[in-house]
Design a protein around this motif. Structure first.
Motif, PDB file in Angstrom:
ATOM      1  N   ALA A 112     111.183  61.697  -1.936  1.00 33.45           N
ATOM      2  CA  ALA A 112     111.334  61.040  -3.244  1.00 33.45           C
ATOM      3  C   ALA A 112     111.627  62.084  -4.320  1.00 33.45           C
ATOM      4  O   ALA A 112     112.447  61.864  -5.208  1.00 33.45           O
TER       5      ALA A 112
ATOM      6  N   ALA B  40     115.169  63.096  -4.067  1.00 36.87           N
ATOM      7  CA  ALA B  40     116.067  62.015  -4.500  1.00 36.87           C
ATOM      8  C   ALA B  40     115.904  61.690  -5.987  1.00 36.87           C
ATOM      9  O   ALA B  40     116.624  60.846  -6.509  1.00 36.87           O
ATOM     10  N   ARG B  41     114.951  62.371  -6.656  1.00 38.44           N
ATOM     11  CA  ARG B  41     114.695  62.119  -8.080  1.00 38.44           C
ATOM     12  C   ARG B  41     114.374  60.651  -8.350  1.00 38.44           C
ATOM     13  O   ARG B  41     114.946  60.000  -9.224  1.00 38.44           O
ATOM     14  N   ILE B  42     113.466  60.122  -7.532  1.00 41.25           N
ATOM     15  CA  ILE B  42     112.977  58.750  -7.742  1.00 41.25           C
ATOM     16  C   ILE B  42     111.460  58.823  -7.631  1.00 41.25           C
ATOM     17  O   ILE B  42     110.941  59.546  -6.778  1.00 41.25           O
ATOM     18  N   SER B  43     110.739  58.103  -8.495  1.00 43.24           N
ATOM     19  CA  SER B  43     109.284  58.115  -8.346  1.00 43.24           C
ATOM     20  C   SER B  43     108.796  56.756  -7.853  1.00 43.24           C
ATOM     21  O   SER B  43     109.411  55.721  -8.123  1.00 43.24           O
ATOM     22  N   PHE B  44     107.715  56.780  -7.089  1.00 43.36           N
ATOM     23  CA  PHE B  44     107.135  55.563  -6.520  1.00 43.36           C
ATOM     24  C   PHE B  44     105.633  55.585  -6.770  1.00 43.36           C
ATOM     25  O   PHE B  44     105.015  56.650  -6.744  1.00 43.36           O
TER      26      PHE B  44
ATOM     27  N   VAL C  43     114.347  66.729 -16.175  1.00 40.76           N
ATOM     28  CA  VAL C  43     114.090  66.204 -14.830  1.00 40.76           C
ATOM     29  C   VAL C  43     113.427  64.837 -14.917  1.00 40.76           C
ATOM     30  O   VAL C  43     113.786  63.907 -14.185  1.00 40.76           O
TER      31      VAL C  43
ATOM     32  N   TYR D  13     116.004  62.228 -15.547  1.00 46.09           N
ATOM     33  CA  TYR D  13     116.673  61.827 -14.299  1.00 46.09           C
ATOM     34  C   TYR D  13     115.804  60.831 -13.520  1.00 46.09           C
ATOM     35  O   TYR D  13     116.264  59.775 -13.088  1.00 46.09           O
ATOM     36  N   VAL D  14     114.545  61.240 -13.304  1.00 46.18           N
ATOM     37  CA  VAL D  14     113.648  60.455 -12.445  1.00 46.18           C
ATOM     38  C   VAL D  14     113.423  59.063 -13.035  1.00 46.18           C
ATOM     39  O   VAL D  14     113.541  58.049 -12.327  1.00 46.18           O
TER      40      VAL D  14
ATOM     41  N   ARG E 250     116.623  56.847 -12.842  1.00 49.92           N
ATOM     42  CA  ARG E 250     116.918  56.353 -11.488  1.00 49.92           C
ATOM     43  C   ARG E 250     115.856  55.366 -11.003  1.00 49.92           C
ATOM     44  O   ARG E 250     116.168  54.370 -10.348  1.00 49.92           O
ATOM     45  N   THR E 251     114.597  55.631 -11.357  1.00 48.95           N
ATOM     46  CA  THR E 251     113.500  54.756 -10.927  1.00 48.95           C
ATOM     47  C   THR E 251     113.623  53.381 -11.585  1.00 48.95           C
ATOM     48  O   THR E 251     113.410  52.354 -10.944  1.00 48.95           O
TER      49      THR E 251
ATOM     50  N   LYS F 251     117.082  52.065  -3.449  1.00 42.31           N
ATOM     51  CA  LYS F 251     116.122  53.171  -3.336  1.00 42.31           C
ATOM     52  C   LYS F 251     115.810  53.466  -1.868  1.00 42.31           C
ATOM     53  O   LYS F 251     115.736  54.619  -1.451  1.00 42.31           O
TER      54      LYS F 251
ATOM     55  N   ILE G 284     118.730  55.323  -0.363  1.00 44.90           N
ATOM     56  CA  ILE G 284     118.796  56.700  -0.860  1.00 44.90           C
ATOM     57  C   ILE G 284     117.718  57.537  -0.168  1.00 44.90           C
ATOM     58  O   ILE G 284     117.959  58.671   0.252  1.00 44.90           O
ATOM     59  N   MET G 285     116.520  56.953  -0.020  1.00 40.84           N
ATOM     60  CA  MET G 285     115.425  57.675   0.640  1.00 40.84           C
ATOM     61  C   MET G 285     115.778  57.981   2.090  1.00 40.84           C
ATOM     62  O   MET G 285     115.604  59.104   2.562  1.00 40.84           O
TER      63      MET G 285
ATOM     64  N   THR H  19     118.574  60.614   2.129  1.00 36.07           N
ATOM     65  CA  THR H  19     118.093  61.934   1.715  1.00 36.07           C
ATOM     66  C   THR H  19     117.276  62.566   2.850  1.00 36.07           C
ATOM     67  O   THR H  19     117.422  63.754   3.151  1.00 36.07           O
TER      68      THR H  19
END
Lengths: 95, 481
Positions: A12, A15-19, B338, B341-342, B345-346, B354, B357-358, B361
């Motif tokens: 994550a 991928a610059r995504i937070s969960f 940063v 970005y996060v 995208r979130t 998502k 992408i996960m 990646t």
């Protein structure tokens, strides 16, 4: 093939995504299931088989290095969230 | 009015040429239908109805016969094909406010041909999905049964043609995203040979698999429209640069002496009526003089696994560009670059995007590249070889498009179960060959069945020939509404 919670968090980050924690739990089980399904790949013998990146027998596609007209700046910036002095503006990177 | 909207593109073109109908009458009929039914089917993301009527009027005022098969005729585009000054979202919140500054090559071509855009239609977000349920905006209904999905990812394009909101539509097919919804909604859907139609201006999902294609009511319409959009494009470096075949000249050729392959093992696990349809089609082709040969296709499930690795890996790379800097929606509250970005995208991507992408990646991350991505590309080579073997024995391959007819909303919530919807369509993308889905009757619930024909690279002419012959014998079940 099982993926750990820490691996989910690590990917994550890449991928610059937070969960949140619930989403991480869900992703851990969903990604593990997909990866387990993908284990079917490992049952196939691919010793000495060349990978196919693209199906067309295209090598390098060259064109003449000639400048063509670019989009006008105001067109390009129309969609930008923030601009300043002919550039895209982002939060400060260096303190 | 209902007479106008159920006509094929070829019939509409003839009516225009003969002066029986004006472009305004035709366009108005579809505009009226959209105004009446779009709230029910939830097809459109952006409508350009007033502009369409103005263009139709301009066509009529010129007083000239149509220059091309689509001149003066309306159509719709999947919302991942960019259109200058017309909002294009790919059904994602992250592109909610995106107004493209340029045209996709296919849109430019259709504009030059005089086709009239009615609007941009719904899809799974970034074309990831098989039901159009992953759209961030609307749940497009299957016009044959409003409790069921239209398929996906080009569900809006399929529903538009099926419900007669447009006489033709363009979509994109990465793993079945044209053929599966075409099968679910009873229309003709074509995924051409990879590289035949320019991808310039198609919002990228998986670049080595993505291909633009057509939705039409008849096979002949598909051949006529593909002939207009299949051309080399300098702006797409993967565009096919050889000689483009004529898709129409052999449309009526006899099938005598042609060989069509079938895979007996594919009958396992099919819905009964689809198995029956397949058997009936085999008989139709025998009666038309074709020879049927039975072949093996061993790598079906492996092709599906390889597909999800390749497609997700390419998607994770392609979607890295959505970072809130140059275009698209930027998150409101963030702490530094940063975090911007996060949060962007979130907040901007939906759950399936998502997830892909996960997965991608992960598959590309160090230590796993060989086990997943490289392995998948080696399997890809084996799938190409498998088709080569089949097409040494036969001219075409006949299979079901899908194992079942359209499913209900929410019925496939498990990702793998959803991915299995594309089992029979994926191998054609993996190997880049052309394939189409043609309507093949209805199941006991009155839902459309689709059968798939595929052939070697650049065999579109033969695919249309065989599908047209089948269509002439069986006739297409049309939605009368």
């Amino acid at each position: 093939m099982k993926i750990s919670k820490d691996e989910v968090k690590y990917v994550a980050g890449l991928a610059r995504i937070s969960f949140d924690e619930d989403e991480i739990d869900k992703l851990q089980s969903e990604l593990s299931a997909v990866l387990e399904y993908a284990d079917a790949l490992n049952k196939v013998d691919t010793e000495g088989v060349a990978p196919t990146e693209h199906i067309l027998p295209i090598k390098n596609v060259f064109r003449k290095d000639e400048a063509k007209e670019s989009l006008p700046l105001e067109e390009v910036f129309k969609n930008a969230p923030d601009t300043e002095a002919g550039g895209f503006k982002v939060p400060k990177v260096i303190e | 009015m209902s007479e106008i909207i159920t006509k094929s593109v070829k019939e509409l073109n003839k009516a225009l040429s003969d002066g029986e109908l004006s472009s305004s009458e035709i366009t108005q009929a579809f505009v009226d239908k959209i105004k009446e039914d779009d709230d029910t089917y939830e097809v459109f993301l952006t409508k350009t109805l007033d502009e369409a009527l103005n263009e139709a009027k301009a066509f009529d005022e010129k007083g000239q016969a149509p220059r091309t098969i689509v001149d003066g005729l309306p159509y719709v585009l999947k919302d991942n094909i960019v259109t200058k000054d017309i909002r294009t979202t790919a059904a994602s919140k992250i592109l909610d406010n995106f107004i493209p500054p340029y045209d996709a090559s296919v849109y430019e071509d259709l504009n030059e041909d005089g086709a009239i855009l009615l609007g941009k239609v719904n899809m799974d977000e970034f074309a990831m999905g098989s039901s159009t349920e992953n759209s961030a905006y609307r749940k497009t209904k299957n016009p044959w049964d409003l409790t069921r999905v239209p398929g996906g990812s080009s569900g809006g394009s399929a529903a538009a043609v099926s419900a007669h909101l447009a006489p033709f539509a363009l979509g994109s097919d990465t793993g079945g995203s044209i053929r599966q919804p075409a099968a679910y909604t009873g229309v003709v859907g074509v995924k051409p040979t990879y590289g035949l139609v320019s991808r310039y201006g198609l919002i990228a999902f998986a670049s080595s698999l993505d291909q633009i294609g057509t939705f039409t009511n008849t096979v002949e319409d598909a051949a006529l429209i593909l002939s207009r959009i299949a051309k080399n494009d300098k702006k797409d470096s993967t565009s096919f640069s050889g000689t483009y075949p004529d898709f129409i000249k052999d449309l009526e050729a006899p099938l005598t002496g042609r060989t069509i392959a079938v895979v007996p093992a594919f009958e396992e696990g099919l819905q009964d009526e689809i198995r029956d349809s397949l058997k009936e089609a085999i008989d139709v082709y025998k009666d038309l003089g074709a020879e049927i040969v039975e072949v093996d296709f061993k790598l079906l499930e492996q092709a599906l696994s390889a597909y999800y690795m390749i497609a997700s890996a390419e998607a994770s790379s392609n979607l890295a560009r959505y970072d809130g800097v140059r275009y698209g929606v930027r998150a409101q509250d963030y702490d530094g670059l940063v975090d911007m970005y996060v949060k962007t995208r979130t907040e901007g991507f939906g759950p399936e995007v998502k997830r892909r992408i996960m997965l991608g990646t992960y598959a590309l991350s160090s230590g796993y590249y060989d086990a997943f991505y490289k392995k998948a590309m080696q399997i890809r080579t084996l799938v190409v070889n498998e088709y080569d073997k089949i097409f040494k024995k036969a001219d075409l391959l006949l299979t079901p498009t899908t194992a079942t007819t359209a499913f209900k909303f929410g019925e496939r919530s498990d990702p793998i179960e959803m991915y299995l919807s594309d089992l029979y369509t994926i191998p054609a993308n993996i190997s880049g060959i052309p394939a189409l889905s043609m309507p093949a009757g209805l199941d006991k619930n009155g839902l459309p069945i689709g059968l798939q024909l595929s052939g070697p690279a650049l065999s579109e002419g033969l695919l249309f020939n065989a599908a047209h012959a089948y269509e002439k014998v069986t006739g297409n079940e049309k939605l009368e509404r």
